[in-house]
Design a protein around this motif. Structure first.
Motif, PDB file in Angstrom:
ATOM      1  N   PHE A 200       0.761  -1.308   0.122  1.00 43.44           N
ATOM      2  CA  PHE A 200      -0.110  -0.110   0.051  1.00 43.44           C
ATOM      3  C   PHE A 200       1.014   1.246   0.043  1.00 43.44           C
TER       4      PHE A 200
ATOM      5  N   LEU B  13      -5.821   1.154  -5.391  1.00 47.72           N
ATOM      6  CA  LEU B  13      -6.274   0.732  -3.979  1.00 47.72           C
ATOM      7  C   LEU B  13      -7.834   1.272  -3.805  1.00 47.72           C
ATOM      8  N   THR B  14      -8.264   1.919  -5.121  1.00 43.88           N
ATOM      9  CA  THR B  14      -9.515   2.394  -5.027  1.00 43.88           C
ATOM     10  C   THR B  14     -10.883   1.454  -5.132  1.00 43.88           C
ATOM     11  N   GLN B  15     -11.881   1.934  -4.690  1.00 46.07           N
ATOM     12  CA  GLN B  15     -13.178   1.282  -5.071  1.00 46.07           C
ATOM     13  C   GLN B  15     -13.617   1.852  -6.203  1.00 46.07           C
TER      14      GLN B  15
ATOM     15  N   HIS C  56     -10.613   2.370  -0.915  1.00 41.35           N
ATOM     16  CA  HIS C  56     -11.642   1.188  -0.781  1.00 41.35           C
ATOM     17  C   HIS C  56     -11.773   1.010   0.731  1.00 41.35           C
ATOM     18  N   ALA C  57     -12.725   0.954   1.413  1.00 43.08           N
ATOM     19  CA  ALA C  57     -12.854   0.742   2.859  1.00 43.08           C
ATOM     20  C   ALA C  57     -12.097  -0.326   3.377  1.00 43.08           C
ATOM     21  N   GLY C  58     -11.783  -1.415   2.684  1.00 43.06           N
ATOM     22  CA  GLY C  58     -10.744  -2.331   3.123  1.00 43.06           C
ATOM     23  C   GLY C  58      -9.324  -1.930   3.387  1.00 43.06           C
ATOM     24  N   VAL C  59      -8.927  -0.799   2.492  1.00 44.32           N
ATOM     25  CA  VAL C  59      -7.874  -0.350   2.666  1.00 44.32           C
ATOM     26  C   VAL C  59      -7.673   0.737   3.710  1.00 44.32           C
TER      27      VAL C  59
ATOM     28  N   ALA D 277      -9.738   0.130   6.547  1.00 45.42           N
ATOM     29  CA  ALA D 277      -9.446  -0.621   7.631  1.00 45.42           C
ATOM     30  C   ALA D 277      -8.281  -1.213   8.016  1.00 45.42           C
ATOM     31  N   ALA D 278      -7.573  -1.591   6.786  1.00 50.02           N
ATOM     32  CA  ALA D 278      -6.129  -2.062   6.916  1.00 50.02           C
ATOM     33  C   ALA D 278      -5.101  -1.172   7.706  1.00 50.02           C
TER      34      ALA D 278
ATOM     35  N   ASP E  40      -6.514  -0.437  11.289  1.00 43.59           N
ATOM     36  CA  ASP E  40      -6.590  -1.535  12.210  1.00 43.59           C
ATOM     37  C   ASP E  40      -4.936  -1.936  12.596  1.00 43.59           C
TER      38      ASP E  40
END
Lengths: 145, 145, 145, 145
Positions: free
Chosen positions: A28, A50-52, A58-61, A63-64, A67
């Motif tokens: 990333f 890294l986009t939606q 993206h929400a997962g990126v 979150a990564a 987190d």
């Protein structure tokens, strides 16, 4: 300056060594920019890959990085030799993750012997300002101490 | 077969077109393998560049594929022209994300006009079996309909 | 003083009227002690009939007062005539809810036209001090505006 | 019948004894109607004194019974002498809690030595049918084993 005291004087080196092993952070382009007792910051630049579907991160990126920041905020307070695992987290998405770069800021809310609760936010940087994009509340477990 | 009926006969094409615009899914090598009304599956293979410090898939990568599966499960039930945004999700990490490949399975729990609640799981595939790795409960908003 | 401005000059009367209709708050002996734009406090005294198996306040009672405080923090910013419903919340329990009395403090994190995200905490009061017992992150929806 | 086996042959007596000590369940008129390994049901009748401003069961009351059901589902699988504490839960509210009576059904999703993840639902009963009102995903910790 935080309200917490690190149990392990080498907390920063330990956090940085673990972060360096997170291959996904390298993928990333994320950087660990600040490590204090109970508080960690991770930055990353916008990348199209890294986009939606609307061209935002993206929400997962999100979150990564939030987190990981939460986990390392918890690890910064753990005794030497311990490790921290995420048990769970909740992420609220507040506005589109549009920006030139982003910073995840995480802090320990309550540090327990086994369970540590952390909060983290992602801010987008654009034209010199910062905009809150997402907020996380998560639960981390300290193991092996 | 699911309990839901799609409002838009072209739901699968619409879901596939949106997924194709999620650049991060391409970056992860994730594939949309099943689209049914209210139920979506996304698969991805293990990749070292997506791992955390112990060599397992990072929680954020898990969140990305399960959240996308949840969002597309919601979108599969939305009227033509509508879009779906994730408001929030909670992810519980149940076991290390170790496997040769992974499948995210999401289903709509309750579809409302504005708000749709979805549940999703990530399974790791290894030696022919499947192991539950993580479970998500998330809230999606339908907009523009 | 908060960072928010109420759209409805009568926000406090509106919040107080709605709180007065929450029969469960009366059952719990909970009182609405502060209403500011985007910030609400609810207090309650310890009662044995609200306890779990160890004699502490039950998590559901904590959830009730913090969720109500969150909902009213959101309502304080809503336009006249609108109502607020809880879509979902996550509650982390940080320490036993032991105390003579408790105060729930909620604040709006992000107010949107439809969706408002709130954070709330429960503090236990004992021997003059306050101890953080639980923290909530929740999502509220504004309807009928 | 569930997929789980109880470690403690006296699991049902232990769960029932703990439930009997939850004073708030008595206050709500809630009854423990089913205890199986990894699965628990709690029922309660509608009571006006447990309602929110629209006359439906308050979200905190829903949280209370579903969280207790989740905790006892986890306790049913714990070794003799152990106790279970809720670390956190997320509750999604899907439809108004309107009904003559309600049943909370909880099941263990993953039982670990320290951490057990549970899912629970609340159904409203009305005119002979059942309607899903809310769904929870929560994390329980086993202590003292």
């Amino acid at each position: 300056m935080t309200d917490f005291t690190a149990k392990d004087a080498d907390f920063e080196a330990r956090v940085r060594a673990s972060f360096a092993r997170q291959r996904v952070m390298e993928t990333f382009g994320a950087r660990l920019t600040s490590v204090a007792p109970g508080e960690v910051e991770i930055e990353l630049d916008f990348r199209e890959e890294l986009t939606q579907q609307h061209g935002y991160l993206h929400a997962g990126v999100i979150a990564a990085v939030v987190d990981s920041a939460c986990g390392y905020a918890a690890l910064s307070l753990a005794p030497a030799g311990a490790e921290v695992l995420s048990i769970e987290f909740k992420l609220n998405l507040l506005s589109p993750a549009a920006g030139e770069s982003f910073v995840a800021r995480a802090r320990v809310v309550r540090a327990g012997r086994n369970v540590t609760v952390c909060a983290g936010d992602l801010y987008a940087r654009r034209e010199g300002g910062e905009n809150l994009v997402a907020t996380m509340l998560g639960t981390m477990m300290t193991v092996g101490s």
